[in-house]
Design an enzyme around this catalytic site. Structure first.
Site, PDB file in Angstrom:
ATOM      1  N   ARG A  10     -17.605 -26.945 -12.057  1.00  0.00           N
ATOM      2  CA  ARG A  10     -17.995 -28.201 -12.470  1.00  0.00           C
ATOM      3  C   ARG A  10     -17.353 -28.989 -10.981  1.00  0.00           C
ATOM      4  O   ARG A  10     -17.808 -29.346 -10.321  1.00  0.00           O
ATOM      5  CB  ARG A  10     -17.365 -28.740 -13.392  1.00  0.00           C
ATOM      6  N   ASP A  11     -15.813 -28.789 -11.205  1.00  0.00           N
ATOM      7  CA  ASP A  11     -15.467 -30.005  -9.850  1.00  0.00           C
ATOM      8  C   ASP A  11     -15.305 -29.374  -8.400  1.00  0.00           C
ATOM      9  O   ASP A  11     -16.197 -30.023  -7.286  1.00  0.00           O
ATOM     10  CB  ASP A  11     -13.960 -30.149  -9.513  1.00  0.00           C
ATOM     11  N   HIS A 209      -5.178 -32.004  -7.023  1.00  0.00           N
ATOM     12  CA  HIS A 209      -5.666 -31.405  -5.953  1.00  0.00           C
ATOM     13  C   HIS A 209      -4.604 -30.865  -5.233  1.00  0.00           C
ATOM     14  O   HIS A 209      -3.486 -31.327  -5.255  1.00  0.00           O
ATOM     15  CB  HIS A 209      -7.288 -32.331  -6.038  1.00  0.00           C
ATOM     16  N   CYS A 240     -11.967 -30.373   1.387  1.00  0.00           N
ATOM     17  CA  CYS A 240     -11.571 -31.987   1.099  1.00  0.00           C
ATOM     18  C   CYS A 240     -12.151 -32.812   2.449  1.00  0.00           C
ATOM     19  O   CYS A 240     -11.834 -32.309   3.543  1.00  0.00           O
ATOM     20  CB  CYS A 240     -10.661 -32.432   1.260  1.00  0.00           C
TER      21      CYS A 240
HETATM   22 ZN    ZN Z   1     -10.458 -32.725  -9.528  1.00  0.00          ZN
END
Ligand code: ZN
Length: 313
Positions: A10-11, A209, A240
């Protein structure tokens, strides 16, 4: 036993533009479950035009449900998403409530009050289901440690929103460092404050994160104050965009290595877990995978806690 909740499907996948084919998602989820991962967030019920990477979430849930012992988790941004998640048979649904209202408006175009009301309606919907079809309902407090739009998020506000989510009918809340702003002192402080307000059992998980390299340090802080569930992503998938070299979520492989080396069993077979990266590499050849343990290998004589306690293997 520490619960690792894999959120890469998902993420991780929502953070990259390449779309992973359904078959690869299935292979990934099956292989991680076979390595001993017992909870996987497999997708998100959002409109396909917003996140085409996750358009096949219903099919992924249907597949993941066939894996014995696996808790199939999904993210839902609203009531409509929750309806779809329940219809698909998800075991756990999380609604993200951004503690920064600016972020909430930008992300889901809803105010805090609207999101709390949405959560209340979802809780009612869940209660109306037959008892064996009721998913666990989590309120995910995102940007809880700071926001890229608002900056500092006052802890009092996070506490108040945690209380509001529990009152609305959530089974539990989680704290998310969506932006990678958290530091270990802040993690301990916020966990303690939220638990003091909603009760210890209502907050068991952290979503961290690694944007500024503090991911595992923040895990340590969470462990010290009794956190037992950590979200992470295989290969730190997603990365990122603002911090080249930084993984997205904390890396599942490194997290499992740290916990097992410390004598904290996860039930996960690390060599088998490391092997799952091959599926990601093959399906997403142009996306970077992160993690130190996969590159360095396991230390000579490494004794995972899970093998010593007989939890698994
Ligand atoms: Zn996240």
């Amino acid at each position: 036993m520490i619960l690792i909740s894999e959120v890469g499907p998902r993420d991780g996948l929502q953070s990259i533009s390449n779309i992973m084919p359904l078959e690869a998602k299935k292979a990934w989820i099956a292989a991680e479950a076979a390595a001993g991962v017992t909870e996987i967030e497999v997708g998100s019920f959002v409109p396909a035009k917003l996140l085409p990477q996750l358009a096949d979430t219903a099919e992924v849930v249907a597949f993941a449900r066939t894996i014995p012992g696996l808790t199939v988790a999904v993210l839902v941004p609203n009531f409509k998403g929750a309806e779809a998640a329940i219809a698909a048979g998800a075991h756990k649904i999380t609604i993200p409530l951004s503690t920064s209202e600016t972020h909430s408006l930008k992300n889901v175009r809803r105010t805090h009050a609207q999101m709390i009301e949405e959560s209340r309606l979802i809780a009612e919907l869940i209660k109306a289901q037959p008892i064996d079809r009721r998913p666990k309902f989590e309120g995910g407090l995102s940007t809880a440690f700071g926001c890229t739009l608002e900056g500092v998020v006052p802890p009092e506000r996070v506490v108040a929103l945690a209380e509001a989510l529990m009152k609305a009918g959530c089974d539990e809340v989680g704290l998310s460092d969506t932006t990678g702003y958290a530091n270990p002192t802040q993690v301990k402080d916020l966990v303690k404050r939220v638990r003091a307000a909603v009760g210890e059992d209502a907050l068991s998980g952290l979503h961290l994160h690694n944007t500024r390299g503090l991911g595992l340090a923040n895990v340590m802080a969470g462990l010290e104050v009794g956190i037992t569930t950590f979200d992470s992503s295989l290969g730190g998938l997603g990365g990122c965009p603002f911090a080249p070299g930084a993984s997205g979520n904390i890396v599942t492989e490194d997290l499992v290595f740290m916990l097992e080396a410390m004598g904290l069993p996860t039930g996960i077979d690390l060599p088998r877990l490391l092997d799952v990266r091959r599926i990601l590499k093959a399906a997403l050849p142009n996306d970077a995978l992160y993690g130190f343990t996969p590159d360095a290998g396991l230390p000579l004589g490494f004794q995972p806690a899970s093998s010593m306690t007989g939890v698994r293997q």
